[in-house]
Design a protein around this motif. Structure first.
Motif, PDB file in Angstrom:
ATOM      1  N   GLY A  34       0.818  -1.208   0.000  1.00 55.81           N
ATOM      2  CA  GLY A  34       0.000   0.000   0.000  1.00 55.81           C
ATOM      3  C   GLY A  34       0.851   1.257   0.000  1.00 55.81           C
ATOM      4  O   GLY A  34       0.527   2.239  -0.679  1.00 55.81           O
ATOM      5  N   VAL A  35       1.944   1.257   0.751  1.00 51.86           N
ATOM      6  CA  VAL A  35       2.859   2.401   0.751  1.00 51.86           C
ATOM      7  C   VAL A  35       3.466   2.590  -0.634  1.00 51.86           C
ATOM      8  O   VAL A  35       3.525   3.705  -1.162  1.00 51.86           O
ATOM      9  N   ALA A  36       3.908   1.495  -1.248  1.00 47.93           N
ATOM     10  CA  ALA A  36       4.490   1.589  -2.589  1.00 47.93           C
ATOM     11  C   ALA A  36       3.483   2.147  -3.584  1.00 47.93           C
ATOM     12  O   ALA A  36       3.818   3.014  -4.416  1.00 47.93           O
ATOM     13  N   ARG A  37       2.265   1.655  -3.509  1.00 51.09           N
ATOM     14  CA  ARG A  37       1.218   2.119  -4.437  1.00 51.09           C
ATOM     15  C   ARG A  37       0.928   3.604  -4.226  1.00 51.09           C
ATOM     16  O   ARG A  37       0.785   4.370  -5.190  1.00 51.09           O
ATOM     17  N   GLU A  38       0.844   4.022  -2.960  1.00 49.20           N
ATOM     18  CA  GLU A  38       0.578   5.438  -2.664  1.00 49.20           C
ATOM     19  C   GLU A  38       1.663   6.346  -3.228  1.00 49.20           C
ATOM     20  O   GLU A  38       1.399   7.496  -3.586  1.00 49.20           O
ATOM     21  N   GLN A  39       2.880   5.829  -3.307  1.00 45.39           N
ATOM     22  CA  GLN A  39       3.995   6.619  -3.825  1.00 45.39           C
ATOM     23  C   GLN A  39       4.184   6.457  -5.329  1.00 45.39           C
ATOM     24  O   GLN A  39       5.201   6.878  -5.880  1.00 45.39           O
TER      25      GLN A  39
END
Length: 336
Positions: A114-119
């Motif tokens: 989720g962090v990767a996707r948000e970035q």
């Protein structure tokens, strides 16, 4: 969804304290040993400084810790490259062996991705040790297998010194037009340009992902790397080759000794500039490193080196130097 009776916290790497770092080091060690990786026990100060400094003087981008009551039993880390490959992320999940099978790994993976996707990252790299359950887990989650990395270890105390002396003399007979220079720690200002070029020379080594961009080295990247190693109490040793007739720098081999636990050292890059290949410089500088560290740091008992399984040239050199396989790591990729 978080498994019942467990909570997951996001922890700022800059707020990581030594108590939690000690607990995560124990988790890290237990996880690797359960997967059959015969590595030295991790220690809290090493883990704490690694999370704060990374490899380029920046803290880890995100970390999550799963708890069973007041005991840390699993974690996930997220690293977001920013100089190159800014569409990618690296995610690592570790679960203590007695907490596996509860869904913690999947819950942490989803938080981290989720962090990767948000970035805005579209490629996520992960991996697992062959022989452990992680490979089957990542297969089950639908990730695609990529390359295999192999860790080989040189036993400095068990390998006869004559092995490296003989190989050093053999290589020197071919590379007699070159001289060797030793360097400990950070690079002096008058050598920065040369070291940038030597770091760049590694970029035609086999890559784990065909979509990866090569690392673009410059003076700032070199300073950030060396600053990170100093911040992590990793003493950096270099053996460099220079062409006598022209003064051109031709190759380097780097080794890091972790001062928190110096019994095991780690081989960093070994590279030879393309124009100087074919003179046995790789063998020469690596044999010279083993001779040097064996004399300079007698407390170092082993050196681990990581190679892509298809990097046949460097593997052949390492095996001649006495390195033997101790673990294999299966790489994975997910497109998000």
């Amino acid at each position: 969804m978080t498994p019942v009776d467990h909570r997951i916290d996001r922890v700022d790497p800059l707020d990581l304290d030594l108590d939690l770092a000690d607990a995560l080091a124990d988790l890290f060690t237990a996880s690797e040993r359960a997967d059959g990786v015969p590595s030295q026990a991790k220690v809290g100060p090493d883990l704490l400084t690694a999370r704060r400094w990374g490899s380029d003087s920046r803290p880890l981008d995100a970390m999550f810790v799963a708890w069973d009551g007041d005991r840390a039993v699993a974690e996930a880390t997220v690293d977001l490259p920013w100089r190159d490959n800014a569409d990618s992320a690296s995610v690592r999940v570790r679960v203590h062996p007695d907490a596996r099978g509860r869904g913690l790994g999947r819950a942490l993976w989803e938080r981290a991705v989720g962090v990767a996707r948000e970035q805005g990252r579209t490629r996520v790299h992960a991996g697992a040790w062959q022989g452990g359950p992680g490979v089957a887990v990542l297969d089950h989650w639908g990730l695609a297998r990529t390359s295999v990395g192999v860790i080989r270890r040189v036993d400095l105390h068990g390998t006869p010194r004559s092995t490296w002396d003989r190989l050093y003399d053999e290589a020197l007979g071919v590379a007699d037009g070159y001289e060797l220079v030793q360097q400990v720690g950070s690079t002096p200002s008058d050598r920065v340009e040369a070291l940038v070029a030597l770091h760049d020379a590694i970029n035609d080594a086999p890559s784990s992902d065909p979509d990866d961009e090569p690392d673009a080295w410059d003076a700032q990247r070199l300073a950030d790397y060396e600053g990170a190693m100093a911040g992590r109490r990793q003493t950096l040793y270099r053996v460099m080759a220079r062409h006598r007739a022209t003064g051109a720098w031709a190759g380097q081999s780097m080794l890091c000794v972790n001062e928190f636990s110096p019994a095991e050292a780690f081989q960093e890059d070994t590279s030879v500039v393309r124009a100087h290949r074919g003179h046995r410089l790789g063998l020469l500088i690596k044999a010279a490193m083993l001779r040097w560290v064996g004399d300079e740091r007698p407390e170092v008992g082993a050196i681990d080196t990581w190679n892509a399984a298809n990097n046949h040239h460097m593997i052949a050199i390492n095996e001649r130097l006495g390195a033997t396989v101790v673990a294999r790591h299966q790489g994975f990729r997910a497109d998000v």
